[in-house]
Design a protein around this motif. Structure first.
Motif, PDB file in Angstrom:
ATOM      1  N   CYS A  89       0.823  -1.204   0.000  1.00 17.55           N
ATOM      2  CA  CYS A  89       0.000   0.000   0.000  1.00 17.55           C
ATOM      3  C   CYS A  89       0.862   1.261   0.000  1.00 17.55           C
ATOM      4  O   CYS A  89       0.404   2.337  -0.358  1.00 17.55           O
ATOM      5  CB  CYS A  89      -0.910   0.028   1.220  1.00 17.55           C
ATOM      6  SG  CYS A  89      -2.031  -1.380   1.350  1.00 17.55           S
ATOM      7  N   GLY A  90       2.100   1.115   0.429  1.00 17.23           N
ATOM      8  CA  GLY A  90       3.042   2.224   0.443  1.00 17.23           C
ATOM      9  C   GLY A  90       4.426   1.711   0.781  1.00 17.23           C
ATOM     10  O   GLY A  90       4.583   0.581   1.257  1.00 17.23           O
ATOM     11  N   PHE A  91       5.441   2.508   0.526  1.00 12.41           N
ATOM     12  CA  PHE A  91       6.793   2.153   0.944  1.00 12.41           C
ATOM     13  C   PHE A  91       7.601   3.428   1.145  1.00 12.41           C
ATOM     14  O   PHE A  91       7.216   4.506   0.695  1.00 12.41           O
ATOM     15  CB  PHE A  91       7.496   1.228  -0.065  1.00 12.41           C
ATOM     16  CG  PHE A  91       7.792   1.836  -1.404  1.00 12.41           C
ATOM     17  CD1 PHE A  91       8.929   2.601  -1.611  1.00 12.41           C
ATOM     18  CD2 PHE A  91       6.944   1.621  -2.492  1.00 12.41           C
ATOM     19  CE1 PHE A  91       9.222   3.151  -2.857  1.00 12.41           C
ATOM     20  CE2 PHE A  91       7.220   2.165  -3.738  1.00 12.41           C
ATOM     21  CZ  PHE A  91       8.362   2.935  -3.923  1.00 12.41           C
ATOM     22  N   HIS A  92       8.726   3.305   1.848  1.00 17.24           N
ATOM     23  CA  HIS A  92       9.636   4.435   1.988  1.00 17.24           C
ATOM     24  C   HIS A  92      11.052   3.997   1.651  1.00 17.24           C
ATOM     25  O   HIS A  92      11.390   2.816   1.712  1.00 17.24           O
ATOM     26  CB  HIS A  92       9.566   5.036   3.399  1.00 17.24           C
ATOM     27  CG  HIS A  92      10.249   4.217   4.463  1.00 17.24           C
ATOM     28  ND1 HIS A  92      11.534   4.482   4.891  1.00 17.24           N
ATOM     29  CD2 HIS A  92       9.828   3.155   5.202  1.00 17.24           C
ATOM     30  CE1 HIS A  92      11.869   3.636   5.843  1.00 17.24           C
ATOM     31  NE2 HIS A  92      10.856   2.803   6.055  1.00 17.24           N
ATOM     32  N   THR A  93      11.872   4.959   1.290  1.00 19.19           N
ATOM     33  CA  THR A  93      13.242   4.689   0.869  1.00 19.19           C
ATOM     34  C   THR A  93      14.114   5.908   1.114  1.00 19.19           C
ATOM     35  O   THR A  93      13.628   6.958   1.543  1.00 19.19           O
ATOM     36  CB  THR A  93      13.277   4.322  -0.630  1.00 19.19           C
ATOM     37  OG1 THR A  93      14.598   3.922  -0.994  1.00 19.19           O
ATOM     38  CG2 THR A  93      12.865   5.480  -1.495  1.00 19.19           C
ATOM     39  N   HIS A  94      15.393   5.775   0.846  1.00 15.29           N
ATOM     40  CA  HIS A  94      16.277   6.944   0.791  1.00 15.29           C
ATOM     41  C   HIS A  94      17.139   6.795  -0.447  1.00 15.29           C
ATOM     42  O   HIS A  94      17.442   5.689  -0.904  1.00 15.29           O
ATOM     43  CB  HIS A  94      17.131   7.063   2.056  1.00 15.29           C
ATOM     44  CG  HIS A  94      18.253   6.076   2.137  1.00 15.29           C
ATOM     45  ND1 HIS A  94      19.586   6.423   2.094  1.00 15.29           N
ATOM     46  CD2 HIS A  94      18.250   4.722   2.261  1.00 15.29           C
ATOM     47  CE1 HIS A  94      20.337   5.352   2.208  1.00 15.29           C
ATOM     48  NE2 HIS A  94      19.559   4.299   2.307  1.00 15.29           N
ATOM     49  N   ALA A 118       8.747   8.720   0.351  1.00 15.62           N
ATOM     50  CA  ALA A 118       7.784   7.623   0.472  1.00 15.62           C
ATOM     51  C   ALA A 118       6.744   7.735  -0.629  1.00 15.62           C
ATOM     52  O   ALA A 118       6.348   8.830  -1.031  1.00 15.62           O
ATOM     53  CB  ALA A 118       7.103   7.657   1.841  1.00 15.62           C
ATOM     54  N   PHE A 119       6.309   6.585  -1.102  1.00 14.71           N
ATOM     55  CA  PHE A 119       5.219   6.500  -2.071  1.00 14.71           C
ATOM     56  C   PHE A 119       3.942   6.086  -1.362  1.00 14.71           C
ATOM     57  O   PHE A 119       3.942   5.133  -0.566  1.00 14.71           O
ATOM     58  CB  PHE A 119       5.542   5.477  -3.164  1.00 14.71           C
ATOM     59  CG  PHE A 119       4.326   5.069  -3.956  1.00 14.71           C
ATOM     60  CD1 PHE A 119       3.919   5.823  -5.049  1.00 14.71           C
ATOM     61  CD2 PHE A 119       3.573   3.954  -3.598  1.00 14.71           C
ATOM     62  CE1 PHE A 119       2.778   5.462  -5.771  1.00 14.71           C
ATOM     63  CE2 PHE A 119       2.447   3.595  -4.308  1.00 14.71           C
ATOM     64  CZ  PHE A 119       2.043   4.343  -5.398  1.00 14.71           C
TER      65      PHE A 119
END
Length: 329
Positions: A199-204, A215-216
């Motif tokens: 449903c979503g994710f985060h990254t750097h 984050a998406f």
């Protein structure tokens, strides 16, 4: 190390399985064991990978362990407040449904001063720290832009990166390594894996010469049975239009994790779960609003239905506010 995707690493969050009963659960870790001298760490495909355990030990008064989640040596975000930047991608001008100015206004209100930031809920994050200090438990929307589709309507991670990079290099948004960038897409935009894997994710990622944390989050009305706890939320403009409330729940999940594990090397447990993963789609006690929707938080002039977070104290557990009772679902 983490599993690379192109030139950056990302951590899926708010994972789910679509069941016939429409029950929402976290996707299980596919490779959930570590050998001698290894530990589990989150990676970008919905699993956790066994990586070398560098033996990072707690240092300084800000690091507290022994509460069901481990410190792995990396930094947290200390801003007071942590600035939040939004890229509204796609079509957000409709007058009906959730691709609307009303959704923009609601999410802006959620991230505004004296709302989520500084709330008892957000202060759960103050139980996380690194060698230099604790998270402040405060965040705030700083600025936002609208991108009507510079990378098309069929996205993959590289196109999201390109859109964010363009916003930074052109000066539409500041290049801030201490901020959180939210890339929010309307329901006419698809992203590889959204609604089928996450449903979503985060990254750097290094963008415009800085370590950018982003984050998406997609419009959850694309898949309400998988990414919304209820199809009509406490702020829905009409029955069955729960996208704004659903997105807010995902935004909560991703911002909590980005702040406590910005570079994917700070706080996660032995299975590779970050703080919000440990309470994924667990809401605790709820009330029912006048429109029949459930809610579990009230602040900033609105009622909200947002998942609990893992408190890194008192033995650890999911709660709705710092120091509140722990709940298991």
């Amino acid at each position: 190390m983490k599993v690379p995707l192109g030139k950056f690493r990302y951590s899926l969050a708010l994972l789910f399985v679509l069941l016939a009963s429409n029950f929402l659960v976290a996707q299980t870790i596919r490779d959930n064991h570590a050998g001698p001298g290894e530990k589990m760490a989150p990676n970008g495909d919905g699993s956790a990978a066994a990586v070398a355990d560098n033996g990072a030990a707690p240092t300084g008064p800000a690091v507290v362990t022994g509460n069901g989640i481990n410190y792995n040596g990396g930094p947290v975000m200390h801003g007071n407040p942590v600035p939040v930047y939004i890229i509204w991608y796609g079509t957000w001008t409709n007058t009906t449904g959730s691709n609307s100015a009303a959704t923009v206004a609601l999410i802006d209100a959620f991230l505004a001063a004296n709302s989520l930031g500084g709330s008892g809920y957000e202060r759960i994050n103050t139980t996380y720290g690194d060698a230099t200090g604790n998270v402040t438990g405060n965040l705030q929307l700083s600025s936002q832009i609208f991108d009507t589709g510079s990378q098309g309507t069929r996205l993959r991670n590289s196109r999201i990166s390109a859109a964010i990079s363009s916003a930074l290099t052109t000066g539409k948004l500041p290049t801030d390594p201490n901020g959180v960038y939210l890339f929010l897409t309307s329901s006419n935009v698809t992203e590889s894996g959204f609604c089928s894997q996450f449903c979503g994710f985060h990254t750097h990622q290094t963008l415009n010469g800085a370590d950018i944390k982003w984050a998406f989050v997609g419009n959850t009305d694309q898949c309400p049975s998988g990414c919304e706890i209820q199809s009509t939320g406490p702020n829905s403009p009409a029955t069955g239009v729960g996208g704004a409330d659903g997105m807010i729940n995902v935004i909560t999940h991703e911002t909590e994790e980005t702040i406590t594990d910005p570079d994917l090397n700070a706080w996660f447990d032995s299975a590779g779960q970050e703080d919000a993963d440990k309470c994924n789609f667990k809401f605790g006690p709820t009330q029912t609003g006048t429109n029949g929707a459930r809610f579990n938080q009230t602040f900033g002039g609105h009622s909200w239905m947002i998942q609990m977070e893992w408190e890194n104290s008192r033995g650890g557990g999911c709660d709705q506010t710092l120091g509140g009772p722990f709940f298991t679902n």
